[in-house]
Motif scaffolding. Structure first.
Motif, mmCIF file in Angstrom:
data_model
loop_
_atom_site.group_PDB
_atom_site.id
_atom_site.type_symbol
_atom_site.label_atom_id
_atom_site.label_comp_id
_atom_site.label_asym_id
_atom_site.label_seq_id
_atom_site.Cartn_x
_atom_site.Cartn_y
_atom_site.Cartn_z
ATOM 1 N N VAL A 1 0.761 -1.662 0.154
ATOM 2 C CA VAL A 1 -0.054 0.160 0.345
ATOM 3 C C VAL A 1 1.090 1.467 0.005
ATOM 4 O O VAL A 1 1.537 1.567 0.613
ATOM 5 C CB VAL A 1 -0.935 0.052 0.940
ATOM 6 N N HIS A 2 1.240 1.455 -1.443
ATOM 7 C CA HIS A 2 2.326 2.566 -1.236
ATOM 8 C C HIS A 2 2.003 4.174 -1.783
ATOM 9 O O HIS A 2 0.124 4.417 -2.577
ATOM 10 C CB HIS A 2 3.524 2.264 -2.825
ATOM 11 N N PHE A 3 2.028 5.144 -0.649
ATOM 12 C CA PHE A 3 1.496 6.842 -1.001
ATOM 13 C C PHE A 3 1.707 7.706 -1.499
ATOM 14 O O PHE A 3 3.847 7.685 -1.518
ATOM 15 C CB PHE A 3 0.371 7.199 0.524
ATOM 16 N N THR A 4 1.620 8.907 -1.574
ATOM 17 C CA THR A 4 2.922 9.931 -2.061
ATOM 18 C C THR A 4 1.801 10.844 -0.959
ATOM 19 O O THR A 4 1.037 11.075 -0.684
ATOM 20 C CB THR A 4 3.061 10.496 -3.623
ATOM 21 N N ALA A 5 2.918 12.046 -0.827
ATOM 22 C CA ALA A 5 2.560 13.073 0.281
ATOM 23 C C ALA A 5 1.773 13.599 -0.589
ATOM 24 O O ALA A 5 2.311 14.348 -1.702
ATOM 25 C CB ALA A 5 4.077 13.614 1.430
ATOM 26 N N TRP A 6 0.687 14.243 0.081
ATOM 27 C CA TRP A 6 -0.026 15.478 -0.330
ATOM 28 C C TRP A 6 0.503 16.750 -0.202
ATOM 29 O O TRP A 6 1.495 17.070 0.417
ATOM 30 C CB TRP A 6 -1.520 15.870 -0.640
ATOM 31 N N ASP A 7 0.410 17.776 -1.156
ATOM 32 C CA ASP A 7 0.617 19.359 -0.600
ATOM 33 C C ASP A 7 0.217 19.692 0.999
ATOM 34 O O ASP A 7 -0.926 19.657 1.317
ATOM 35 C CB ASP A 7 0.168 20.425 -1.291
ATOM 36 N N ALA A 8 1.239 19.992 1.902
ATOM 37 C CA ALA A 8 0.971 21.058 2.695
ATOM 38 C C ALA A 8 2.089 21.620 3.270
ATOM 39 O O ALA A 8 2.313 22.021 4.156
ATOM 40 C CB ALA A 8 1.330 19.217 3.842
ATOM 41 N N GLY A 9 1.862 23.010 1.959
ATOM 42 C CA GLY A 9 2.203 24.103 2.227
ATOM 43 C C GLY A 9 1.504 24.962 3.069
ATOM 44 O O GLY A 9 0.069 24.720 3.807
ATOM 45 N N PRO A 10 2.181 25.766 3.654
ATOM 46 C CA PRO A 10 1.252 27.533 4.288
ATOM 47 C C PRO A 10 0.209 27.397 4.071
ATOM 48 O O PRO A 10 -0.704 27.916 5.146
ATOM 49 C CB PRO A 10 2.405 28.646 4.339
ATOM 50 N N ASP A 11 -0.273 27.825 2.643
ATOM 51 C CA ASP A 11 -1.734 27.722 1.981
ATOM 52 C C ASP A 11 -2.529 26.999 1.356
ATOM 53 O O ASP A 11 -3.138 27.154 1.105
ATOM 54 C CB ASP A 11 -1.456 28.990 1.069
ATOM 55 N N SER A 12 -2.077 25.837 2.303
ATOM 56 C CA SER A 12 -2.678 24.268 1.514
ATOM 57 C C SER A 12 -4.062 24.206 2.257
ATOM 58 O O SER A 12 -4.824 23.439 1.199
ATOM 59 C CB SER A 12 -1.903 22.878 1.683
ATOM 60 N N ARG A 13 -4.294 24.279 3.282
ATOM 61 C CA ARG A 13 -5.052 24.342 4.290
ATOM 62 C C ARG A 13 -6.622 25.263 3.426
ATOM 63 O O ARG A 13 -7.618 24.831 2.663
ATOM 64 C CB ARG A 13 -5.407 24.153 5.066
ATOM 65 N N LYS A 14 -5.950 26.138 2.510
ATOM 66 C CA LYS A 14 -7.002 27.592 2.493
ATOM 67 C C LYS A 14 -7.300 26.888 0.919
ATOM 68 O O LYS A 14 -8.512 27.057 0.400
ATOM 69 C CB LYS A 14 -6.385 28.595 2.306
ATOM 70 N N ALA A 15 -6.549 26.415 0.015
ATOM 71 C CA ALA A 15 -6.793 25.409 -1.120
ATOM 72 C C ALA A 15 -6.758 24.755 -0.955
ATOM 73 O O ALA A 15 -8.038 24.368 -2.143
ATOM 74 C CB ALA A 15 -5.136 25.694 -2.054
ATOM 75 N N LYS A 16 -7.389 23.490 -0.191
ATOM 76 C CA LYS A 16 -8.153 22.332 -0.385
ATOM 77 C C LYS A 16 -9.431 23.091 -0.573
ATOM 78 O O LYS A 16 -10.418 22.301 -0.294
ATOM 79 C CB LYS A 16 -7.540 21.725 1.131
ATOM 80 N N LYS A 17 -9.763 23.711 0.676
ATOM 81 C CA LYS A 17 -11.349 24.072 0.904
ATOM 82 C C LYS A 17 -11.151 24.578 0.111
ATOM 83 O O LYS A 17 -12.764 24.534 -0.684
ATOM 84 C CB LYS A 17 -11.484 25.710 2.414
ATOM 85 N N ALA A 18 -10.771 25.905 -0.985
ATOM 86 C CA ALA A 18 -11.520 26.123 -2.591
ATOM 87 C C ALA A 18 -11.499 25.570 -2.866
ATOM 88 O O ALA A 18 -12.550 24.729 -3.876
ATOM 89 C CB ALA A 18 -10.389 26.662 -3.062
ATOM 90 N N ALA A 19 -11.197 24.260 -2.753
ATOM 91 C CA ALA A 19 -10.858 22.863 -4.434
ATOM 92 C C ALA A 19 -11.886 22.203 -3.838
ATOM 93 O O ALA A 19 -13.016 21.527 -5.231
ATOM 94 C CB ALA A 19 -9.498 21.765 -4.324
ATOM 95 N N VAL A 20 -12.281 21.909 -2.903
ATOM 96 C CA VAL A 20 -13.864 21.286 -2.530
ATOM 97 C C VAL A 20 -15.460 22.290 -2.544
ATOM 98 O O VAL A 20 -16.028 21.510 -2.796
ATOM 99 C CB VAL A 20 -13.871 20.994 -0.645
ATOM 100 N N HIS A 21 -15.346 23.900 -2.257
ATOM 101 C CA HIS A 21 -16.048 24.085 -2.743
ATOM 102 C C HIS A 21 -16.191 23.901 -3.952
ATOM 103 O O HIS A 21 -17.397 24.212 -4.727
ATOM 104 C CB HIS A 21 -15.761 25.894 -2.456
ATOM 105 N N GLU A 22 -14.834 24.289 -5.446
ATOM 106 C CA GLU A 22 -15.867 23.649 -6.604
ATOM 107 C C GLU A 22 -16.104 22.639 -7.335
ATOM 108 O O GLU A 22 -16.180 23.117 -7.600
ATOM 109 C CB GLU A 22 -14.214 24.120 -6.865
ATOM 110 N N ARG A 23 -15.687 21.174 -6.283
ATOM 111 C CA ARG A 23 -15.906 20.442 -6.640
ATOM 112 C C ARG A 23 -17.440 19.769 -6.189
ATOM 113 O O ARG A 23 -18.065 19.416 -7.236
ATOM 114 C CB ARG A 23 -15.241 19.452 -5.834
ATOM 115 N N LEU A 24 -17.556 20.316 -5.412
ATOM 116 C CA LEU A 24 -19.155 20.687 -4.681
ATOM 117 C C LEU A 24 -20.181 21.420 -4.918
ATOM 118 O O LEU A 24 -21.525 21.258 -5.083
ATOM 119 C CB LEU A 24 -19.645 20.951 -3.355
#
Length: 218
Positions: free
Chosen positions: A106-129
């Motif tokens: 079971v292999h993984f790659t680390a997702w983006d976890a930079g300084p602004d990634s949490r804001k970017a993730k929230k925006a990406a969720v809104h776009e998807r939903l």
């Protein structure tokens, strides 16, 4: 369909729940969350103990993940960078948690976890939903992410209950809540940006499922 790309995403937790999701992507780029493996504790009556983890060893969780997806081809898999650290508690100090998963295939790659990634993730969720309705109230543009109802109970339990963090002005969710499903799904949304393609109606199989859930068909 066998030729849809499939992805796996994991938000690891030990004292807190872990959340693992599988997402298939159709020809238009729309994602369907079709499997959930959520590590939450339960009380003596079988009721969920909100935000309390199973304290499961990584090897045990990895073995279960491998069993669940056996026979499937995973195009890519992401998890938080903490899985690649050598911590204590749920693993032997000096050995990265990711190593226990890798030993089970079971292999993984680390997702983006930079300084602004949490804001970017929230925006990406809104776009998807995001979805649109026409003048009659019918959905004219379906969201870029669809949760299969019977397969994702904890995502449905926890994601709608998330609250914004007032200290961040609504730019992020409150991470003190049970945000594990959200974190996993949001990371996938960030790593797979949504560029919607207009279509007039939902897929035929989804229309039939929705009609059945509304009691329109037997």
């Amino acid at each position: 369909p066998a030729d849809w790309l499939r992805y796996r995403v994991l938000d690891w937790g030990y004292a807190r729940p872990f959340a693992c999701y599988w997402i298939a992507v159709d020809y238009a780029g729309r994602g369907y969350v079709y499997r959930e493996y959520y590590g939450v504790a339960r009380d003596s009556k079988g009721s969920v103990r909100a935000n309390v983890g199973l304290q499961l060893e990584p090897t045990t969780a990895a073995t279960r993940i491998a069993d669940l997806e056996r026979g499937e081809k995973i195009a890519a898999a992401w998890t938080g960078p903490d899985l690649f650290s050598a911590g204590t508690g749920d693993t032997t100090a000096g050995i990265r948690r990711s190593e226990y998963f890798s030993r089970q295939g079971v292999h993984f790659t680390a997702w983006d976890a930079g300084p602004d990634s949490r804001k970017a993730k929230k925006a990406a969720v809104h776009e998807r939903l995001h979805y649109e309705r026409d003048k009659s109230g019918s959905v004219s543009e379906w969201p870029g992410l669809i949760f299969l109802a019977d397969a994702t109970p904890h995502a449905q339990r926890t994601i709608p209950a998330m609250e914004y963090d007032p200290a961040r002005g609504g730019e992020d969710v409150d991470s003190t809540g049970e945000d594990h499903s959200y974190d996993a799904i949001a990371a996938w949304c960030l790593m797979r940006p949504w560029a919607p393609k207009k279509q007039d109606e939902a897929p035929r199989w989804l229309k039939a499922q929705r009609a059945k859930s509304r009691g329109l068909v037997g």
